[in-house]
Design a protein around this motif. Structure first.
Motif, PDB file in Angstrom:
ATOM      1  N   CYS A  21       0.968  -1.188   0.062  1.00  0.00           N
ATOM      2  CA  CYS A  21      -0.241   0.081  -0.131  1.00  0.00           C
ATOM      3  C   CYS A  21       0.902   1.266   0.086  1.00  0.00           C
ATOM      4  O   CYS A  21       2.043   1.102   0.447  1.00  0.00           O
ATOM      5  CB  CYS A  21      -0.977  -0.084   1.221  1.00  0.00           C
ATOM      6  SG  CYS A  21      -1.802  -1.421   1.407  1.00  0.00           S
ATOM      7  N   GLY A  22       0.389   2.413  -0.377  1.00  0.00           N
ATOM      8  CA  GLY A  22       1.094   3.734  -0.224  1.00  0.00           C
ATOM      9  C   GLY A  22       2.469   3.710  -0.855  1.00  0.00           C
ATOM     10  O   GLY A  22       2.584   3.240  -2.010  1.00  0.00           O
ATOM     11  N   THR A  23       3.144   4.174  -0.167  1.00  0.00           N
ATOM     12  CA  THR A  23       4.595   4.452  -0.498  1.00  0.00           C
ATOM     13  C   THR A  23       5.268   2.959  -0.801  1.00  0.00           C
ATOM     14  O   THR A  23       6.010   2.970  -1.887  1.00  0.00           O
ATOM     15  CB  THR A  23       5.322   5.211   0.667  1.00  0.00           C
ATOM     16  OG1 THR A  23       5.000   6.558   0.480  1.00  0.00           O
ATOM     17  CG2 THR A  23       6.960   5.260   0.196  1.00  0.00           C
ATOM     18  N   SER A  24       4.994   1.965  -0.055  1.00  0.00           N
ATOM     19  CA  SER A  24       5.413   0.575  -0.369  1.00  0.00           C
ATOM     20  C   SER A  24       5.021   0.101  -1.612  1.00  0.00           C
ATOM     21  O   SER A  24       5.848  -0.549  -2.388  1.00  0.00           O
ATOM     22  CB  SER A  24       5.090  -0.200   0.609  1.00  0.00           C
ATOM     23  OG  SER A  24       5.499   0.264   2.039  1.00  0.00           O
ATOM     24  N   SER A  59       6.296  -4.178   3.136  1.00  0.00           N
ATOM     25  CA  SER A  59       5.506  -3.147   4.346  1.00  0.00           C
ATOM     26  C   SER A  59       6.741  -2.505   5.210  1.00  0.00           C
ATOM     27  O   SER A  59       7.442  -3.236   5.802  1.00  0.00           O
ATOM     28  CB  SER A  59       4.583  -3.964   4.942  1.00  0.00           C
ATOM     29  OG  SER A  59       4.022  -3.054   6.202  1.00  0.00           O
ATOM     30  N   GLN A  60       6.791  -1.120   5.238  1.00  0.00           N
ATOM     31  CA  GLN A  60       7.491  -0.537   6.438  1.00  0.00           C
ATOM     32  C   GLN A  60       7.330  -0.893   7.762  1.00  0.00           C
ATOM     33  O   GLN A  60       8.048  -1.657   8.386  1.00  0.00           O
ATOM     34  CB  GLN A  60       7.470   1.036   6.267  1.00  0.00           C
ATOM     35  CG  GLN A  60       8.580   1.737   7.191  1.00  0.00           C
ATOM     36  CD  GLN A  60       8.419   1.629   8.661  1.00  0.00           C
ATOM     37  OE1 GLN A  60       9.188   1.440   9.527  1.00  0.00           O
ATOM     38  NE2 GLN A  60       7.173   2.080   8.998  1.00  0.00           N
ATOM     39  N   SER A  61       6.171  -0.785   8.201  1.00  0.00           N
ATOM     40  CA  SER A  61       5.585  -1.264   9.408  1.00  0.00           C
ATOM     41  C   SER A  61       5.543  -2.603   9.987  1.00  0.00           C
ATOM     42  O   SER A  61       5.622  -2.953  10.909  1.00  0.00           O
ATOM     43  CB  SER A  61       4.211  -0.332   9.704  1.00  0.00           C
ATOM     44  OG  SER A  61       3.298  -1.080   9.150  1.00  0.00           O
ATOM     45  N   THR A 110       0.230  -3.367   8.394  1.00  0.00           N
ATOM     46  CA  THR A 110      -0.696  -2.858   7.587  1.00  0.00           C
ATOM     47  C   THR A 110      -1.609  -3.943   7.381  1.00  0.00           C
ATOM     48  O   THR A 110      -1.393  -5.049   6.728  1.00  0.00           O
ATOM     49  CB  THR A 110      -0.041  -2.179   6.355  1.00  0.00           C
ATOM     50  OG1 THR A 110       0.775  -1.323   6.475  1.00  0.00           O
ATOM     51  CG2 THR A 110      -1.316  -1.922   5.238  1.00  0.00           C
ATOM     52  N   VAL A 163       5.502  10.317   9.565  1.00  0.00           N
ATOM     53  CA  VAL A 163       4.555   9.616   9.035  1.00  0.00           C
ATOM     54  C   VAL A 163       4.672   9.517   7.504  1.00  0.00           C
ATOM     55  O   VAL A 163       4.522   8.343   7.087  1.00  0.00           O
ATOM     56  CB  VAL A 163       3.274  10.261   9.337  1.00  0.00           C
ATOM     57  CG1 VAL A 163       1.986   9.663   8.547  1.00  0.00           C
ATOM     58  CG2 VAL A 163       2.673   9.969  10.995  1.00  0.00           C
ATOM     59  N   ALA A 164       5.299  10.480   6.938  1.00  0.00           N
ATOM     60  CA  ALA A 164       5.643  10.457   5.494  1.00  0.00           C
ATOM     61  C   ALA A 164       6.787   9.604   5.196  1.00  0.00           C
ATOM     62  O   ALA A 164       7.660   9.959   5.802  1.00  0.00           O
ATOM     63  CB  ALA A 164       5.663  11.896   4.974  1.00  0.00           C
ATOM     64  N   SER A 165       6.688   8.657   4.567  1.00  0.00           N
ATOM     65  CA  SER A 165       7.637   7.637   4.403  1.00  0.00           C
ATOM     66  C   SER A 165       8.685   8.188   3.388  1.00  0.00           C
ATOM     67  O   SER A 165       8.472   8.742   2.684  1.00  0.00           O
ATOM     68  CB  SER A 165       6.973   6.115   3.767  1.00  0.00           C
ATOM     69  OG  SER A 165       7.949   5.296   3.894  1.00  0.00           O
ATOM     70  N   LEU A 191       2.661  11.835  -4.029  1.00  0.00           N
ATOM     71  CA  LEU A 191       2.023  11.383  -2.604  1.00  0.00           C
ATOM     72  C   LEU A 191       2.456  12.363  -1.519  1.00  0.00           C
ATOM     73  O   LEU A 191       2.100  12.675  -0.732  1.00  0.00           O
ATOM     74  CB  LEU A 191       2.220   9.941  -2.607  1.00  0.00           C
ATOM     75  CG  LEU A 191       1.608   9.521  -1.284  1.00  0.00           C
ATOM     76  CD1 LEU A 191       0.230   9.462  -0.998  1.00  0.00           C
ATOM     77  CD2 LEU A 191       2.214   7.751  -1.144  1.00  0.00           C
ATOM     78  N   LYS A 192       3.935  12.401  -1.460  1.00  0.00           N
ATOM     79  CA  LYS A 192       4.440  13.157  -0.594  1.00  0.00           C
ATOM     80  C   LYS A 192       4.000  14.615  -0.292  1.00  0.00           C
ATOM     81  O   LYS A 192       3.730  15.208   0.910  1.00  0.00           O
ATOM     82  CB  LYS A 192       6.037  13.409  -0.609  1.00  0.00           C
ATOM     83  CG  LYS A 192       6.916  12.084  -0.597  1.00  0.00           C
ATOM     84  CD  LYS A 192       7.161  11.652   0.858  1.00  0.00           C
ATOM     85  CE  LYS A 192       5.910  10.754   1.247  1.00  0.00           C
ATOM     86  NZ  LYS A 192       6.209   9.380   1.119  1.00  0.00           N
ATOM     87  N   GLU A 244       0.373  14.424   1.194  1.00  0.00           N
ATOM     88  CA  GLU A 244       0.329  14.015   2.670  1.00  0.00           C
ATOM     89  C   GLU A 244       0.602  14.844   3.353  1.00  0.00           C
ATOM     90  O   GLU A 244       0.052  15.441   4.562  1.00  0.00           O
ATOM     91  CB  GLU A 244       1.107  13.109   2.765  1.00  0.00           C
ATOM     92  CG  GLU A 244       0.895  11.600   2.330  1.00  0.00           C
ATOM     93  CD  GLU A 244       1.956  10.634   2.480  1.00  0.00           C
ATOM     94  OE1 GLU A 244       1.839   9.601   3.316  1.00  0.00           O
ATOM     95  OE2 GLU A 244       3.145  10.827   2.097  1.00  0.00           O
ATOM     96  N   VAL A 246      -1.352   1.639   9.428  1.00  0.00           N
ATOM     97  CA  VAL A 246      -2.785   1.568   9.106  1.00  0.00           C
ATOM     98  C   VAL A 246      -3.351   0.275   9.520  1.00  0.00           C
ATOM     99  O   VAL A 246      -3.429  -0.843   8.672  1.00  0.00           O
ATOM    100  CB  VAL A 246      -3.196   2.090   7.661  1.00  0.00           C
ATOM    101  CG1 VAL A 246      -4.656   1.966   7.679  1.00  0.00           C
ATOM    102  CG2 VAL A 246      -2.510   3.308   7.478  1.00  0.00           C
TER     103      VAL A 246
HETATM  104  C1  F6R Z   1       3.164   7.239   2.714  1.00  0.00           C
HETATM  105  C2  F6R Z   1       2.702   6.379   3.864  1.00  0.00           C
HETATM  106  C3  F6R Z   1       1.711   5.446   3.521  1.00  0.00           C
HETATM  107  C4  F6R Z   1       2.481   3.937   3.764  1.00  0.00           C
HETATM  108  C5  F6R Z   1       1.344   2.786   3.630  1.00  0.00           C
HETATM  109  C6  F6R Z   1       1.751   1.557   3.766  1.00  0.00           C
HETATM  110  O1  F6R Z   1       4.152   8.293   3.249  1.00  0.00           O
HETATM  111  O2  F6R Z   1       3.427   6.485   5.033  1.00  0.00           O
HETATM  112  O3  F6R Z   1       1.362   5.865   2.340  1.00  0.00           O
HETATM  113  O4  F6R Z   1       3.375   3.948   2.991  1.00  0.00           O
HETATM  114  O5  F6R Z   1       0.116   3.077   4.521  1.00  0.00           O
HETATM  115  O6  F6R Z   1       2.500   1.311   5.082  1.00  0.00           O
HETATM  116  P1  F6R Z   1       3.437   0.155   5.376  1.00  0.00           P
HETATM  117  O7  F6R Z   1       4.795   0.452   4.324  1.00  0.00           O
HETATM  118  O8  F6R Z   1       4.024   0.447   6.801  1.00  0.00           O
HETATM  119  O9  F6R Z   1       2.815  -1.074   4.900  1.00  0.00           O
END
Ligand code: F6R
Length: 366
Positions: free
Chosen positions: A58-61, A105-107, A110, A156-158, A242-243, A246, A363
């Protein structure tokens, strides 16, 4: 704890040279011509036999996944699909035991990505994780994986998660290209050496900070902004937009540059800033003609160009110069000034850069 920076986001942007290095350390041995990642080595057969790779995120990933699609297909000739995790799971996707799924996924928390992983596992696919947070739910749920070593991302912004994801994915693609013989030894060695130089070049790209700030001051009150790129830099255009959305709440859209003429060009007027990613090695002539199309409709061009560029400089209203690298690795560099530009615009607008309204770092709801 912000290390002298005003915001976590800026600190994290500036950490990129070192965290990219942390991410390839012990894995990339450029002089020996070796890439070694235990998760890949242990599952090499699965990757080698993959008829298709499906990337979910999702998102940046997801944007990192799009960059990876171009890199994997070019290097390994394995067909790749990139899906929003949320769409993937709600459309009865075709997926079999012959597919390899890569979840980014960073976190690692998700919810949509997690649910897509579970679905892929049920259908018998091998699921590989690219997560930043060690011990996260997604890194535990996947069959195997490679961590990014970005360190904690607080803003929060990746930012640094994105570039380290691309680093990991590029290394996987290179390792598979070597195993499959889809890349010549010469190219393989060249890419390894190029990758090793990326942290230095990111550092150089961070020198665009003053320029980004100067441009930010001009456009901070814009209502809209377009981002254009082609090839490897099309996903960077999406990420740049996106950056900006956001953290500054300016409406922004990213497009493949050639799609302009199929609609968005109607938006161009003298109030529309258009950020064009135009490095020398990526479809340069095509980008130049896209820039001409925008200029002839009075659009304002902010161009990200390779150091020493003259052709785009003549057409653009503002230029940001970055060091040269190979086309496939260029997203690691071109994305840097776009992060800085968004950051400065948001700060100048008085926005809460590290904690934008309505957004959460992970998220965990679907
Ligand atoms: C963008 C941002 C979100 C995450 C997205 C996925 O700056 O922070 O779009 O990239 O919610 O999150 P992860 O990578 O944690 O699964």
């Amino acid at each position: 704890e912000k290390g002298g920076y005003e915001h976590f986001m800026l600190k994290e942007i500036y950490e990129q040279p070192s965290v990219i290095k942390d991410t390839y350390r012990g894995r990339l041995h450029a002089n020996e011509g070796i890439i070694q990642m235990s998760g890949v080595e242990d599952n090499l057969e699965k990757f080698m036999n993959a008829e298709r790779i499906i990337i979910i995120a999702c998102g940046t990933s997801w944007h990192a996944g799009l960059v990876a699609e171009y890199v994997f297909e070019e290097f390994t000739r394995i067909p790749v699909e990139v899906e929003y995790a949320s769409e993937f799971r709600y459309r009865n996707p075709i997926i079999t035991a012959k597919d390899v799924v890569i979840a980014i996924s960073q976190s690692g928390e998700t919810a949509d990505t997690m649910a897509a992983i579970k679905l892929a596992k049920e259908k018998g696919a091998f699921v590989y994780g690219v997560c930043n947070v060690v011990g996260s739910s997604i890194s535990r749920e996947t069959h195997a994986g490679s961590h990014t070593h970005a360190g904690p991302e607080i803003g929060v912004a990746s930012t640094k998660a994105f570039t380290t994801q691309i680093t990991v994915l590029t290394m996987i693609a290179l390792r598979l290209a070597k195993a499959k013989g889809t890349m010549s030894n010469t190219d393989f060695h060249r890419y390894l050496l190029e990758l090793e130089l990326i942290p230095e070049k990111v550092k150089e790209a961070l020198d665009t900070n003053d320029k980004a700030k100067e441009i930010a001051a001009v456009f901070k009150n814009s209502n809209n902004c377009l981002y254009l790129g082609r090839g490897y830099n099309f996903p960077v255009a999406l990420e740049g937009a996106l950056k900006l959305k956001e953290i500054s709440y300016i409406h922004a859209e990213g497009y493949p540059a050639a799609e302009m003429k199929h609609g968005p060009i109607a938006l161009i007027d003298k109030y529309m800033p258009v950020v064009v990613i135009a490095p020398k090695l990526g479809h340069y002539d095509k980008i130049v003609s896209n820039i001409q199309e925008i200029k002839s409709r009075s659009g304002i061009i902010i161009a990200v160009v390779t150091k020493g560029d003259t052709q785009v400089r003549e057409l653009a209203d503002y230029v940001i110069e970055i060091p040269e690298t190979s086309d496939a690795l260029s997203p690691l560099i071109t994305t840097i000034p776009l992060q800085l530009l968004s950051y400065h615009i948001a700060v100048m607008r008085g926005c809460n850069v590290d904690q934008p309204r309505n957004l959460a770092k992970s998220v965990t709801v679907e």
